[in-house]
Design an enzyme around this catalytic site. Structure first.
Site, PDB file in Angstrom:
ATOM      1  N   CYS A  55      45.585 107.263  86.165  1.00  0.00           N
ATOM      2  CA  CYS A  55      45.892 106.533  84.936  1.00  0.00           C
ATOM      3  C   CYS A  55      45.703 105.022  85.082  1.00  0.00           C
ATOM      4  CB  CYS A  55      47.317 106.844  84.488  1.00  0.00           C
ATOM      5  SG  CYS A  55      48.551 106.722  85.794  1.00  0.00           S
ATOM      6  N   HIS A  93      51.501 101.713  81.016  1.00  0.00           N
ATOM      7  CA  HIS A  93      51.344 100.928  82.238  1.00  0.00           C
ATOM      8  C   HIS A  93      50.809  99.536  81.907  1.00  0.00           C
ATOM      9  CE1 HIS A  93      52.200 104.501  84.335  1.00  0.00           C
ATOM     10  NE2 HIS A  93      51.012 104.814  84.824  1.00  0.00           N
TER      11      HIS A  93
END
Length: 341
Positions: free
Chosen positions: A129, A243
């Site tokens: 990710c 994130h």
């Protein structure tokens, strides 16, 4: 019947559920979607496209008649069941780390290296990710000025560690409100009101973690730069989702911030959010539930003549995992690259 038969392996997990949501949102050309998971989830009902799917047990025989298998079942199950899916005629897009560094398996981000899909032999790997959002932001800049070195610090949300991690953060926040001790189970230390400079296990040599090493090696493979200098520190932060990354990027030539903003504003999958005077910059709360990779705080690094600093934020469950996998499926269909096609 026309259309694609799709299986989602690991459908009851955090990423698997988002895969189902995105398949429906994007109206993927599926004539059939089946949800697969472990034996303990068999029979559960999952929402899909205004209806429900009944979860079936993931076995080696689950993929008869399946054209596309989206895996988010972990590396161990991917190694066990992805080859069986390929033998049954399916093309696999796997979200785990199982095949990412296999030289015979393309590691692909659609906005960055879609041409790599043509080399697939039945399995395509979805990158980590944190790697995905970074390379989406950096590829257009790399094409313009050639990157020499990347230094990245990540601020990774707990959703990247699964549902148990989300539950742990919530429980620890409530415990703190009651002045009770926070008991870590998923993480090595309490995550509420804390930052953990460790994601995954530490390697035996060098002091890096596996997550940090993944970002180094995956970035090199995706960009086709096996010697690219990449330095990574990965930190888990008490944020539920999305994130964030601080990037310091050194180029072969000077790249003014204004030019970088222009390049990024035209780049696929990127949205520039960069007006510091108005206190406008990418934030995890704004990225959650959305598809773009957001880039802001684009500025010169005064300590290096050819370097820029950037702040990059993305929803790790969407672009960092489920969306990227579905986009790969869309590209495979559009280009006639499904194994059974």
């Amino acid at each position: 019947m026309s259309g694609i038969a799709v299986a989602v392996a690991g459908a009851t997990g955090v990423v698997g559920r988002v895969m189902l949501e995105i398949l429906a949102e994007r109206r993927f050309p599926a004539r059939e979607v089946i949800a697969l998971a472990s034996p303990r989830s068999e029979g559960k009902r999952l929402a899909y496209a205004g209806g429900e799917l009944t979860v079936r047990q993931l076995t080696a025989d689950s993929f008869r008649g399946i054209d596309l298998a989206l895996f988010s079942a972990g590396a161990e199950r991917a190694r066990e069941f992805a080859p069986a899916a390929v033998r049954a005629g399916a093309t696999v897009v796997d979200n785990s780390s199982a095949f990412r560094m296999d030289p015979d398996v393309p590691l692909v981000v659609p906005e960055v290296n879609p041409e790599s899909l043509r080399a697939h032999k039945g399995i395509i790997a979805n990158p980590n990710c944190s790697t995905i959002q970074m390379v989406v932001a950096l590829k257009p800049l790399h094409e313009a000025a050639r990157i020499r070195r990347i230094v990245v610090s990540t601020y990774q949300a707990v959703s990247g560690a699964g549902q148990g991690a989300l539950d742990e953060l919530r429980q620890q926040v409530k415990a703190a409100e009651r002045s009770e001790e926070a008991v870590p189970r998923i993480f090595s230390h309490p995550i509420a009101f804390n930052c953990l400079p460790q994601i995954d296990a530490f390697l035996e040599e060098g002091g890096a973690t596996r997550e940090e090493e993944k970002m180094v090696q995956e970035t090199r493979k995706i960009l086709g730069e096996p010697e690219l200098a990449v330095s990574v520190t990965c930190v888990r932060v008490p944020v539920y989702n999305a994130h964030s990354e601080s990037l310091n990027v050194e180029f072969e030539r000077p790249l003014p911030p204004e030019e970088a903003r222009g390049i990024l504003s035209r780049a696929p999958g990127v949205r520039v959010v960069d007006d510091p005077a108005a206190l406008v910059y990418p934030m995890a709360l704004d990225a959650t539930g959305r598809d773009p990779v957001y880039v802001g705080r684009i500025r010169r690094d005064p300590s290096a003549p050819n370097a820029l600093n950037l702040w990059v934020v993305a929803d790790n469950l969407r672009k960092g995992a489920a969306l990227n996998a579905v986009q790969l499926g869309e590209r495979l269909v559009a280009d006639g690259l499904l194994k059974a096609a």
